[in-house]
Design a protein around this motif. Structure first.
Motif, PDB file in Angstrom:
ATOM      1  N   CYS A   1     -10.573 -12.237  19.459  1.00 51.27           N
ATOM      2  CA  CYS A   1     -10.344 -12.397  20.894  1.00 51.27           C
ATOM      3  C   CYS A   1     -10.640 -11.100  21.648  1.00 51.27           C
ATOM      4  O   CYS A   1     -11.334 -11.109  22.670  1.00 51.27           O
ATOM      5  CB  CYS A   1      -8.906 -12.848  21.136  1.00 51.27           C
ATOM      6  N   ILE A   2     -10.138  -9.988  21.140  1.00 52.57           N
ATOM      7  CA  ILE A   2     -10.341  -8.708  21.822  1.00 52.57           C
ATOM      8  C   ILE A   2     -11.797  -8.259  21.709  1.00 52.57           C
ATOM      9  O   ILE A   2     -12.347  -7.660  22.637  1.00 52.57           O
ATOM     10  CB  ILE A   2      -9.377  -7.652  21.258  1.00 52.57           C
ATOM     11  N   TYR A   3     -12.441  -8.569  20.598  1.00 59.66           N
ATOM     12  CA  TYR A   3     -13.862  -8.221  20.455  1.00 59.66           C
ATOM     13  C   TYR A   3     -14.711  -8.936  21.497  1.00 59.66           C
ATOM     14  O   TYR A   3     -15.718  -8.400  21.974  1.00 59.66           O
ATOM     15  CB  TYR A   3     -14.346  -8.584  19.050  1.00 59.66           C
ATOM     16  N   LEU A   4     -14.291 -10.142  21.868  1.00 58.90           N
ATOM     17  CA  LEU A   4     -15.054 -10.942  22.840  1.00 58.90           C
ATOM     18  C   LEU A   4     -14.869 -10.464  24.273  1.00 58.90           C
ATOM     19  O   LEU A   4     -15.514 -11.006  25.179  1.00 58.90           O
ATOM     20  CB  LEU A   4     -14.651 -12.418  22.731  1.00 58.90           C
ATOM     21  N   TRP A   5     -13.996  -9.491  24.503  1.00 56.39           N
ATOM     22  CA  TRP A   5     -13.851  -8.973  25.863  1.00 56.39           C
ATOM     23  C   TRP A   5     -15.176  -8.443  26.395  1.00 56.39           C
ATOM     24  O   TRP A   5     -15.522  -8.663  27.561  1.00 56.39           O
ATOM     25  CB  TRP A   5     -12.804  -7.856  25.893  1.00 56.39           C
ATOM     26  N   LEU A   6     -15.914  -7.728  25.541  1.00 47.05           N
ATOM     27  CA  LEU A   6     -17.174  -7.134  25.989  1.00 47.05           C
ATOM     28  C   LEU A   6     -18.223  -8.196  26.315  1.00 47.05           C
ATOM     29  O   LEU A   6     -18.847  -8.123  27.383  1.00 47.05           O
ATOM     30  CB  LEU A   6     -17.705  -6.150  24.945  1.00 47.05           C
ATOM     31  N   PRO A   7     -18.461  -9.204  25.445  1.00 46.52           N
ATOM     32  CA  PRO A   7     -19.418 -10.251  25.838  1.00 46.52           C
ATOM     33  C   PRO A   7     -19.024 -10.986  27.116  1.00 46.52           C
ATOM     34  O   PRO A   7     -19.886 -11.291  27.951  1.00 46.52           O
ATOM     35  CB  PRO A   7     -19.418 -11.194  24.623  1.00 46.52           C
TER      36      PRO A   7
ATOM     37  N   TYR B   1     -13.271  -8.296  36.894  1.00 48.12           N
ATOM     38  CA  TYR B   1     -13.143  -7.638  35.597  1.00 48.12           C
ATOM     39  C   TYR B   1     -11.722  -7.725  35.047  1.00 48.12           C
ATOM     40  O   TYR B   1     -11.522  -7.700  33.837  1.00 48.12           O
ATOM     41  CB  TYR B   1     -13.583  -6.171  35.690  1.00 48.12           C
ATOM     42  N   PHE B   2     -10.738  -7.827  35.923  1.00 43.09           N
ATOM     43  CA  PHE B   2      -9.360  -7.927  35.454  1.00 43.09           C
ATOM     44  C   PHE B   2      -9.046  -9.299  34.861  1.00 43.09           C
ATOM     45  O   PHE B   2      -7.993  -9.482  34.258  1.00 43.09           O
ATOM     46  CB  PHE B   2      -8.395  -7.624  36.604  1.00 43.09           C
ATOM     47  N   CYS B   3      -9.946 -10.247  35.044  1.00 38.08           N
ATOM     48  CA  CYS B   3      -9.754 -11.590  34.479  1.00 38.08           C
ATOM     49  C   CYS B   3     -10.425 -11.751  33.120  1.00 38.08           C
ATOM     50  O   CYS B   3     -10.313 -12.820  32.510  1.00 38.08           O
ATOM     51  CB  CYS B   3     -10.299 -12.643  35.446  1.00 38.08           C
ATOM     52  N   VAL B   4     -11.136 -10.723  32.653  1.00 40.10           N
ATOM     53  CA  VAL B   4     -11.864 -10.834  31.388  1.00 40.10           C
ATOM     54  C   VAL B   4     -10.942 -11.132  30.208  1.00 40.10           C
ATOM     55  O   VAL B   4     -11.235 -12.023  29.398  1.00 40.10           O
ATOM     56  CB  VAL B   4     -12.678  -9.541  31.148  1.00 40.10           C
TER      57      VAL B   4
ATOM     58  N   SER C   1      -9.178 -15.093  26.034  1.00 41.91           N
ATOM     59  CA  SER C   1      -8.110 -15.810  25.338  1.00 41.91           C
ATOM     60  C   SER C   1      -8.310 -17.322  25.396  1.00 41.91           C
ATOM     61  O   SER C   1      -7.735 -18.046  24.585  1.00 41.91           O
ATOM     62  CB  SER C   1      -6.746 -15.448  25.938  1.00 41.91           C
ATOM     63  N   TRP C   2      -9.124 -17.808  26.355  1.00 41.46           N
ATOM     64  CA  TRP C   2      -9.441 -19.233  26.376  1.00 41.46           C
ATOM     65  C   TRP C   2     -10.396 -19.600  25.241  1.00 41.46           C
ATOM     66  O   TRP C   2     -10.395 -20.729  24.757  1.00 41.46           O
ATOM     67  CB  TRP C   2     -10.086 -19.613  27.707  1.00 41.46           C
ATOM     68  N   ILE C   3     -11.230 -18.645  24.814  1.00 39.50           N
ATOM     69  CA  ILE C   3     -12.190 -18.905  23.741  1.00 39.50           C
ATOM     70  C   ILE C   3     -11.488 -18.880  22.385  1.00 39.50           C
ATOM     71  O   ILE C   3     -11.649 -19.785  21.567  1.00 39.50           O
ATOM     72  CB  ILE C   3     -13.327 -17.859  23.785  1.00 39.50           C
ATOM     73  N   ILE C   4     -10.724 -17.835  22.141  1.00 37.71           N
ATOM     74  CA  ILE C   4      -9.940 -17.703  20.907  1.00 37.71           C
ATOM     75  C   ILE C   4      -8.491 -17.494  21.315  1.00 37.71           C
ATOM     76  O   ILE C   4      -8.161 -16.488  21.934  1.00 37.71           O
ATOM     77  CB  ILE C   4     -10.421 -16.526  20.035  1.00 37.71           C
ATOM     78  N   GLN C   5      -7.643 -18.462  20.985  1.00 36.81           N
ATOM     79  CA  GLN C   5      -6.231 -18.360  21.346  1.00 36.81           C
ATOM     80  C   GLN C   5      -5.547 -17.372  20.411  1.00 36.81           C
ATOM     81  O   GLN C   5      -5.510 -17.571  19.204  1.00 36.81           O
ATOM     82  CB  GLN C   5      -5.547 -19.724  21.242  1.00 36.81           C
TER      83      GLN C   5
ATOM     84  N   SER D   1      -0.727 -11.945  26.654  1.00 37.76           N
ATOM     85  CA  SER D   1       0.233 -11.389  27.605  1.00 37.76           C
ATOM     86  C   SER D   1      -0.360 -10.221  28.371  1.00 37.76           C
ATOM     87  O   SER D   1      -0.095 -10.044  29.558  1.00 37.76           O
ATOM     88  CB  SER D   1       1.500 -10.935  26.856  1.00 37.76           C
ATOM     89  N   TYR D   2      -1.182  -9.417  27.672  1.00 35.21           N
ATOM     90  CA  TYR D   2      -1.872  -8.340  28.378  1.00 35.21           C
ATOM     91  C   TYR D   2      -2.835  -8.915  29.412  1.00 35.21           C
ATOM     92  O   TYR D   2      -2.956  -8.396  30.519  1.00 35.21           O
ATOM     93  CB  TYR D   2      -2.645  -7.455  27.402  1.00 35.21           C
ATOM     94  N   GLY D   3      -3.519 -10.011  29.025  1.00 38.35           N
ATOM     95  CA  GLY D   3      -4.421 -10.649  29.977  1.00 38.35           C
ATOM     96  C   GLY D   3      -3.699 -11.122  31.209  1.00 38.35           C
ATOM     97  O   GLY D   3      -4.216 -11.033  32.321  1.00 38.35           O
ATOM     98  N   ASP D   4      -2.479 -11.648  31.031  1.00 36.04           N
ATOM     99  CA  ASP D   4      -1.703 -12.082  32.191  1.00 36.04           C
ATOM    100  C   ASP D   4      -1.362 -10.903  33.098  1.00 36.04           C
ATOM    101  O   ASP D   4      -1.366 -11.017  34.324  1.00 36.04           O
ATOM    102  CB  ASP D   4      -0.414 -12.773  31.737  1.00 36.04           C
TER     103      ASP D   4
END
Length: 339
Positions: A228-234, A283-286, A291-295, A301-304
């Motif tokens: 999930c965190i790795y996908l932040w960049l893509p 960018y703050f919604c990334v 997290s929608w792609i990989i739960q 919680s950080y995303g929220d």
């Protein structure tokens, strides 16, 4: 362009930081081996004793789990991080190339628009002297030294000074928004790199704890959070590419207008500044989108939190951009229809 190159170098430093920190996994592997060995002893002894006490045959296959996890711990960078990064890096590379292509097209169309806008301003005799020294000197030569002419000359100097000051203010505000835009992207990338380094360094310990009964879900949680965190960049790159594409469509529409000899632009950068504000908020919604792609529990919680911060920024940005948003939406719709 130098500013863009500098930000690119900062992103490259974060990539190098992740690669340089991975060898430190070996320090955690020794601790993880001890924890996993102790957990494997309890894991196997409990199940063997339970089967013997119930006079049942011993199932060998479930007992292999601690050995597989122990093998992963002993070669963690090779057997775990290597395949994970190998599977995920093509996604990141593909989105990165997409952003590079859109950025190149955006720069090309922006340069073309600036040149056409300058030519359009020169076509207007009432505004040409504001941007051209030749036209300004020409108008001065046409005036004499009568009191009326002197007042006109003073007005010309004042109007040109006001125009140049306004251009400098708009350019400074544009540079400020570009800096915030790049800073938002760098913030997401920095936090992402920090999380990935922590997960990578403490990954062997997480695998070791997953040997124990009651902690079996630790393995699945670790994998889900890492992906999930790795996908932040893509996701961040995709957002930047979409934003750039919308700007390209609008620039194409502006270029078509500027090619009309009767069209006179106003010279403002309102639309561009609004899109910078949208990008900063987006960018703050990334993390939330990833997290929608990989739960993954915990990372969401950080995303929220960052999404909440983005909403707060959006409220402030609405006060700055307010009246022009409707105009932007109409121009986007018109550009999309023409495409």
């Amino acid at each position: 362009m130098p500013l863009a190159v500098e930000w690119t170098n900062l992103h490259q430093i974060l990539r190098s930081l992740y690669a340089d920190m991975l060898p430190l996994c070996s320090d955690m592997m020794g601790i993880a081996k001890g924890l996993a060995g102790l957990g494997a002893l309890f894991f196997i002894a409990y199940r063997v004793w339970k089967s013997l006490a119930a006079a049942e045959p011993i199932e060998v296959f479930p007992l292999l789990r601690p050995f597989v996890l122990g093998l992963c711990i002993m070669a963690f960078p090779t057997l775990v991080l290597g395949p994970l990064n190998g599977l995920l890096s093509p996604i990141s590379n593909a989105t990165s190339h997409l952003v590079d292509r859109q950025a190149f097209d955006l720069e090309k169309y922006q340069t073309q628009k600036d040149e056409l806008q300058r030519q359009a301003m020169l076509r207007d005799p009432e505004k040409a002297y504001l941007i051209s020294n030749e036209e300004f000197d020409k108008r001065l030569d046409e005036l004499g030294w009568k009191p009326k002419d002197l007042m006109a000359i003073a007005g010309m100097y004042a109007e040109r000074a006001g125009y140049q000051f306004g251009q400098k203010v708009r350019e400074a505000f544009r540079t400020f928004l570009e800096t915030l835009f790049q800073a938002a992207s760098l913030t997401i990338d920095t936090v992402r790199t920090f999380f990935l380094i922590v997960l990578a360094l403490l990954g062997p310990v997480a695998f070791a704890f997953s040997v124990y009964d009651g902690f079996h879900n630790t393995l699945a949680s670790w994998l889900a959070r890492y992906i999930c965190i790795y996908l932040w960049l893509p996701v961040s790159d995709l957002f930047g590419a979409i934003l750039s594409r919308i700007q390209i469509l609008m620039l194409q529409q502006d270029i078509e207008r500027l090619q009309d000899p009767t069209f006179i632009p106003d010279g403002s950068n309102t639309v561009y500044c609004i899109f910078m504000i949208i990008g900063i908020v987006g960018y703050f919604c990334v993390p939330t989108v990833a997290s929608w792609i990989i739960q993954a529990g915990g990372a969401g919680s950080y995303g929220d939190k960052v999404a909440g911060a983005g909403r707060a920024v959006a409220m402030g940005a609405a006060g700055v951009a307010g009246a022009a948003v409707g105009n932007v939406g109409g121009r986007i719709k018109g550009a999309l229809k023409k495409r």
